[in-house]
Design a protein around this motif. Structure first.
Motif, PDB file in Angstrom:
ATOM      1  N   PRO A  83       0.832  -1.207   0.000  1.00 27.71           N
ATOM      2  CA  PRO A  83       0.000   0.000   0.000  1.00 27.71           C
ATOM      3  C   PRO A  83       0.865   1.255   0.000  1.00 27.71           C
ATOM      4  N   LEU A  84       0.304   2.322  -0.528  1.00 27.98           N
ATOM      5  CA  LEU A  84       0.967   3.607  -0.485  1.00 27.98           C
ATOM      6  C   LEU A  84       0.745   4.192   0.907  1.00 27.98           C
ATOM      7  N   LEU A  85       1.816   4.556   1.592  1.00 25.06           N
ATOM      8  CA  LEU A  85       1.738   5.113   2.945  1.00 25.06           C
ATOM      9  C   LEU A  85       1.739   6.634   2.841  1.00 25.06           C
ATOM     10  N   VAL A  86       0.617   7.236   3.207  1.00 24.97           N
ATOM     11  CA  VAL A  86       0.415   8.667   3.028  1.00 24.97           C
ATOM     12  C   VAL A  86       0.079   9.322   4.362  1.00 24.97           C
ATOM     13  N   VAL A  87       0.646  10.509   4.559  1.00 25.29           N
ATOM     14  CA  VAL A  87       0.387  11.297   5.752  1.00 25.29           C
ATOM     15  C   VAL A  87      -0.395  12.537   5.347  1.00 25.29           C
ATOM     16  N   LEU A  88      -1.456  12.839   6.083  1.00 17.55           N
ATOM     17  CA  LEU A  88      -2.178  14.098   5.935  1.00 17.55           C
ATOM     18  C   LEU A  88      -1.710  14.987   7.075  1.00 17.55           C
ATOM     19  N   SER A  89      -1.189  16.161   6.754  1.00 18.89           N
ATOM     20  CA  SER A  89      -0.621  17.002   7.803  1.00 18.89           C
ATOM     21  C   SER A  89      -0.843  18.478   7.523  1.00 18.89           C
ATOM     22  N   TYR A  90      -0.621  19.254   8.552  1.00 21.65           N
ATOM     23  CA  TYR A  90      -0.531  20.700   8.394  1.00 21.65           C
ATOM     24  C   TYR A  90       0.886  21.016   7.940  1.00 21.65           C
ATOM     25  N   ILE A 107       9.386   2.825   9.754  1.00 21.26           N
ATOM     26  CA  ILE A 107       9.051   2.645   8.343  1.00 21.26           C
ATOM     27  C   ILE A 107       8.704   4.012   7.763  1.00 21.26           C
ATOM     28  N   PRO A 108       9.416   4.439   6.722  1.00 27.47           N
ATOM     29  CA  PRO A 108       9.139   5.755   6.140  1.00 27.47           C
ATOM     30  C   PRO A 108       7.839   5.763   5.344  1.00 27.47           C
ATOM     31  N   VAL A 109       7.263   6.958   5.227  1.00 28.83           N
ATOM     32  CA  VAL A 109       6.040   7.115   4.444  1.00 28.83           C
ATOM     33  C   VAL A 109       6.404   7.398   2.985  1.00 28.83           C
ATOM     34  N   ASP A 110       5.428   7.213   2.117  1.00 24.17           N
ATOM     35  CA  ASP A 110       5.640   7.402   0.680  1.00 24.17           C
ATOM     36  C   ASP A 110       5.338   8.818   0.215  1.00 24.17           C
ATOM     37  N   ALA A 111       4.418   9.501   0.919  1.00 22.73           N
ATOM     38  CA  ALA A 111       4.024  10.840   0.478  1.00 22.73           C
ATOM     39  C   ALA A 111       3.445  11.633   1.642  1.00 22.73           C
ATOM     40  N   LEU A 112       3.619  12.947   1.556  1.00 23.64           N
ATOM     41  CA  LEU A 112       3.035  13.885   2.514  1.00 23.64           C
ATOM     42  C   LEU A 112       2.004  14.725   1.775  1.00 23.64           C
ATOM     43  N   VAL A 113       0.859  14.937   2.399  1.00 26.67           N
ATOM     44  CA  VAL A 113      -0.174  15.784   1.813  1.00 26.67           C
ATOM     45  C   VAL A 113      -0.526  16.852   2.838  1.00 26.67           C
ATOM     46  N   SER A 114      -0.365  18.103   2.447  1.00 24.75           N
ATOM     47  CA  SER A 114      -0.721  19.230   3.306  1.00 24.75           C
ATOM     48  C   SER A 114      -1.664  20.134   2.523  1.00 24.75           C
ATOM     49  N   PRO A 115      -2.270  21.118   3.177  1.00 26.48           N
ATOM     50  CA  PRO A 115      -3.147  22.032   2.432  1.00 26.48           C
ATOM     51  C   PRO A 115      -2.428  22.747   1.285  1.00 26.48           C
ATOM     52  N   GLU A 116      -1.119  22.912   1.398  1.00 28.48           N
ATOM     53  CA  GLU A 116      -0.364  23.633   0.389  1.00 28.48           C
ATOM     54  C   GLU A 116       0.198  22.761  -0.721  1.00 28.48           C
ATOM     55  N   SER A 117       0.446  21.480  -0.431  1.00 25.41           N
ATOM     56  CA  SER A 117       1.117  20.679  -1.452  1.00 25.41           C
ATOM     57  C   SER A 117       0.984  19.184  -1.214  1.00 25.41           C
ATOM     58  N   VAL A 118       1.318  18.456  -2.265  1.00 29.10           N
ATOM     59  CA  VAL A 118       1.500  17.007  -2.195  1.00 29.10           C
ATOM     60  C   VAL A 118       2.984  16.778  -2.438  1.00 29.10           C
ATOM     61  N   ILE A 119       3.625  16.085  -1.508  1.00 25.48           N
ATOM     62  CA  ILE A 119       5.062  15.835  -1.611  1.00 25.48           C
ATOM     63  C   ILE A 119       5.288  14.340  -1.767  1.00 25.48           C
ATOM     64  N   PRO A 120       5.494  13.873  -3.002  1.00 20.41           N
ATOM     65  CA  PRO A 120       5.833  12.460  -3.178  1.00 20.41           C
ATOM     66  C   PRO A 120       7.268  12.237  -2.706  1.00 20.41           C
ATOM     67  N   ILE A 121       7.506  11.133  -2.021  1.00 21.24           N
ATOM     68  CA  ILE A 121       8.829  10.853  -1.465  1.00 21.24           C
ATOM     69  C   ILE A 121       9.442   9.623  -2.123  1.00 21.24           C
ATOM     70  N   SER A 122       8.725   8.532  -2.102  1.00 18.54           N
ATOM     71  CA  SER A 122       9.260   7.273  -2.626  1.00 18.54           C
ATOM     72  C   SER A 122       8.981   7.135  -4.120  1.00 18.54           C
ATOM     73  N   PHE A 126       5.749   8.399  -6.656  1.00 19.31           N
ATOM     74  CA  PHE A 126       5.868   9.006  -7.979  1.00 19.31           C
ATOM     75  C   PHE A 126       5.162   8.157  -9.033  1.00 19.31           C
ATOM     76  N   ASP A 127       5.277   6.825  -8.906  1.00 24.44           N
ATOM     77  CA  ASP A 127       4.664   5.919  -9.881  1.00 24.44           C
ATOM     78  C   ASP A 127       3.150   5.858  -9.775  1.00 24.44           C
ATOM     79  N   ARG A 128       2.628   5.939  -8.540  1.00 28.14           N
ATOM     80  CA  ARG A 128       1.213   5.666  -8.331  1.00 28.14           C
ATOM     81  C   ARG A 128       0.334   6.888  -8.129  1.00 28.14           C
TER      82      ARG A 128
END
Length: 131
Positions: A83-90, A107-122, A126-128
């Motif tokens: 599964p894609l591991l995603v964090v919703l954050s400020y 275990i690191p997360v794959d992406a960060l989602v904040s009100p300002e941006s989506v930050i893909p990490i792994s 990027f692929d999904r």
């Protein structure tokens, strides 16, 4: 961890945090994802702070990392896509790299989602993710 399929599956607990009820709107018991017959596509993870390298600061008990390791082992055994591991954050919760302490079991997360941006990490993010 319980499987949900729509936002209506969540209700506010005593701390006003949305969480799934043990039974769905139709009265059916929710399936524990570690007992599931189908893979999970995405997992939304909580935390106190995060960085752009995928580090996540929790409460220090290791509960989520243990759960994630168990699910990853299950997915590998069943030949499922992880599964894609995603964090919703400020935005304020996203810190500079190297500030968050890590251990060998984190275990690191794959992406960060904040009100300002989506930050893909792994590479999986990027692929999904449709960015």
């Amino acid at each position: 961890m319980l499987n949900i399929s729509r936002i209506d599956d969540l209700v506010a607990n005593s701390m006003n945090i949305l969480e799934p009820t043990p039974v769905d709107a139709d009265g059916n018991a929710r399936q524990d994802v570690l007992q599931a017959n189908d893979p999970v596509d995405i997992m939304l993870l909580p935390g106190l702070a995060f960085d752009k390298s995928g580090r996540r600061l929790g409460r220090g008990g290791g509960y989520y990392d243990t759960f994630l390791k168990n699910y990853r082992d299950l997915a590998e055994t069943r030949n499922w896509t992880q599964p894609l591991l995603v964090v919703l954050s400020y935005s304020q919760q996203i810190l500079d790299d190297g500030v968050i302490p890590v251990t060998s079991t984190d275990i690191p997360v794959d992406a960060l989602v904040s009100p300002e941006s989506v930050i893909p990490i792994s590479s999986a993010a990027f692929d999904r993710m449709d960015l």
